[in-house]
Design a protein around this motif. Sequence first.
Motif, PDB file in Angstrom:
ATOM      1  N   SER A  92       0.940  -1.431  -0.252  1.00  0.00           N
ATOM      2  CA  SER A  92       0.199   0.338   0.053  1.00  0.00           C
ATOM      3  C   SER A  92       0.964   1.413   0.101  1.00  0.00           C
ATOM      4  O   SER A  92       0.493   2.220  -1.053  1.00  0.00           O
ATOM      5  N   LEU A  93       2.543   1.203   0.350  1.00  0.00           N
ATOM      6  CA  LEU A  93       2.724   2.281   1.281  1.00  0.00           C
ATOM      7  C   LEU A  93       3.482   2.716  -0.005  1.00  0.00           C
ATOM      8  O   LEU A  93       3.761   4.331  -0.468  1.00  0.00           O
ATOM      9  N   ALA A  94       3.623   1.783  -1.184  1.00  0.00           N
ATOM     10  CA  ALA A  94       4.568   1.685  -2.708  1.00  0.00           C
ATOM     11  C   ALA A  94       4.164   2.058  -3.804  1.00  0.00           C
ATOM     12  O   ALA A  94       4.338   3.273  -3.957  1.00  0.00           O
ATOM     13  N   SER A  95       2.515   1.588  -3.739  1.00  0.00           N
ATOM     14  CA  SER A  95       0.636   2.036  -4.501  1.00  0.00           C
ATOM     15  C   SER A  95       1.258   3.394  -3.935  1.00  0.00           C
ATOM     16  O   SER A  95       1.041   4.542  -4.934  1.00  0.00           O
ATOM     17  N   LEU A  96       1.129   3.862  -2.830  1.00  0.00           N
ATOM     18  CA  LEU A  96       0.740   5.489  -2.566  1.00  0.00           C
ATOM     19  C   LEU A  96       2.307   6.465  -2.975  1.00  0.00           C
ATOM     20  O   LEU A  96       1.476   7.581  -3.688  1.00  0.00           O
ATOM     21  N   VAL A  97       3.100   6.117  -3.099  1.00  0.00           N
ATOM     22  CA  VAL A  97       4.277   6.359  -3.623  1.00  0.00           C
ATOM     23  C   VAL A  97       3.648   7.117  -4.977  1.00  0.00           C
ATOM     24  O   VAL A  97       4.232   8.030  -5.516  1.00  0.00           O
ATOM     25  N   ILE A  98       3.422   5.849  -5.937  1.00  0.00           N
ATOM     26  CA  ILE A  98       3.393   5.872  -7.268  1.00  0.00           C
ATOM     27  C   ILE A  98       2.772   6.550  -7.557  1.00  0.00           C
ATOM     28  O   ILE A  98       2.086   7.682  -8.512  1.00  0.00           O
ATOM     29  N   VAL A  99       1.377   6.811  -6.537  1.00  0.00           N
ATOM     30  CA  VAL A  99       0.196   7.599  -7.025  1.00  0.00           C
ATOM     31  C   VAL A  99       0.553   9.422  -7.128  1.00  0.00           C
ATOM     32  O   VAL A  99       0.508   9.624  -8.013  1.00  0.00           O
ATOM     33  N   VAL A 100       0.673   9.393  -6.063  1.00  0.00           N
ATOM     34  CA  VAL A 100       1.564  10.239  -5.466  1.00  0.00           C
ATOM     35  C   VAL A 100       2.740  11.754  -6.722  1.00  0.00           C
ATOM     36  O   VAL A 100       2.235  12.340  -6.677  1.00  0.00           O
ATOM     37  N   TYR A 101       3.168  10.404  -6.843  1.00  0.00           N
ATOM     38  CA  TYR A 101       4.241  11.289  -8.503  1.00  0.00           C
ATOM     39  C   TYR A 101       3.661  11.294  -9.514  1.00  0.00           C
ATOM     40  O   TYR A 101       3.702  12.175 -10.267  1.00  0.00           O
ATOM     41  N   VAL A 102       2.307  10.532 -10.326  1.00  0.00           N
ATOM     42  CA  VAL A 102       1.939  10.596 -10.983  1.00  0.00           C
ATOM     43  C   VAL A 102       0.728  11.567 -11.004  1.00  0.00           C
ATOM     44  O   VAL A 102       0.819  12.124 -12.019  1.00  0.00           O
ATOM     45  N   LEU A 103       0.312  11.727  -9.691  1.00  0.00           N
ATOM     46  CA  LEU A 103      -0.624  12.676 -10.014  1.00  0.00           C
ATOM     47  C   LEU A 103      -0.120  13.941  -9.979  1.00  0.00           C
ATOM     48  O   LEU A 103      -0.568  14.908 -10.595  1.00  0.00           O
ATOM     49  N   ALA A 104       1.091  13.893  -9.264  1.00  0.00           N
ATOM     50  CA  ALA A 104       1.613  15.105  -9.266  1.00  0.00           C
ATOM     51  C   ALA A 104       2.143  15.418 -10.803  1.00  0.00           C
ATOM     52  O   ALA A 104       1.866  17.000 -11.048  1.00  0.00           O
ATOM     53  N   ARG A 105       2.525  15.158 -11.352  1.00  0.00           N
ATOM     54  CA  ARG A 105       3.009  15.490 -13.077  1.00  0.00           C
ATOM     55  C   ARG A 105       1.626  15.021 -13.952  1.00  0.00           C
ATOM     56  O   ARG A 105       1.308  16.202 -14.736  1.00  0.00           O
ATOM     57  N   ARG A 106      -0.059  15.244 -13.259  1.00  0.00           N
ATOM     58  CA  ARG A 106      -0.877  15.024 -13.949  1.00  0.00           C
ATOM     59  C   ARG A 106      -1.678  16.598 -13.587  1.00  0.00           C
ATOM     60  O   ARG A 106      -1.858  16.810 -14.473  1.00  0.00           O
ATOM     61  N   VAL A 107      -1.041  17.532 -12.567  1.00  0.00           N
ATOM     62  CA  VAL A 107      -0.850  18.218 -12.057  1.00  0.00           C
ATOM     63  C   VAL A 107      -0.453  19.430 -11.965  1.00  0.00           C
ATOM     64  O   VAL A 107       0.355  20.706 -12.445  1.00  0.00           O
ATOM     65  N   GLY A 108       0.675  18.877 -13.067  1.00  0.00           N
ATOM     66  CA  GLY A 108       1.682  20.086 -13.686  1.00  0.00           C
ATOM     67  C   GLY A 108       2.715  19.957 -12.848  1.00  0.00           C
ATOM     68  O   GLY A 108       3.268  20.446 -13.166  1.00  0.00           O
ATOM     69  N   VAL A 109       3.152  18.974 -11.954  1.00  0.00           N
ATOM     70  CA  VAL A 109       4.289  19.153 -10.829  1.00  0.00           C
ATOM     71  C   VAL A 109       5.645  18.639 -11.938  1.00  0.00           C
ATOM     72  O   VAL A 109       5.088  17.170 -11.382  1.00  0.00           O
ATOM     73  N   PRO A 110       6.600  18.157 -12.238  1.00  0.00           N
ATOM     74  CA  PRO A 110       7.597  17.882 -12.889  1.00  0.00           C
ATOM     75  C   PRO A 110       8.091  16.977 -11.658  1.00  0.00           C
ATOM     76  O   PRO A 110       8.061  17.132 -10.189  1.00  0.00           O
TER      77      PRO A 110
END
Length: 103
Positions: free
Chosen positions: A46-64
């Motif tokens: 779950s923690l690994a998935s959270l890290v991945i989702v946070v990074y992908v969400l950041a990218r999707r909202v324009g945060v490199p």
Amino acid sequence: MSRPERNVHIAKSVKVIEWLKTELLDQIANLYKGLHQANQSLISDSLASLVIVVYVLARRVGVPYRELDQNVARKLREHTREGHQLEEWYGDLSQLEEYINKR
């Protein structure tokens, strides 16, 4: 990009962001289940998935990714310097900062 294509692209982007937000909640729920059951595998997954989702969400909202990493490093330095309780009690923040800097 033509107007209809642009509208489809925008709608798709909004849909992906909404899906990522639900994925965050889903993984938080899984984390709580893992903690409740003392299931190390579920907690780690779950923690690994959270890290991945946070990074992908950041990218999707324009945060490199790099900007996100820099902000995490800055936050760690600030919290360590300001005497955050996790740092005072366990040294977690400085240990994490050291780990990230060695990667």
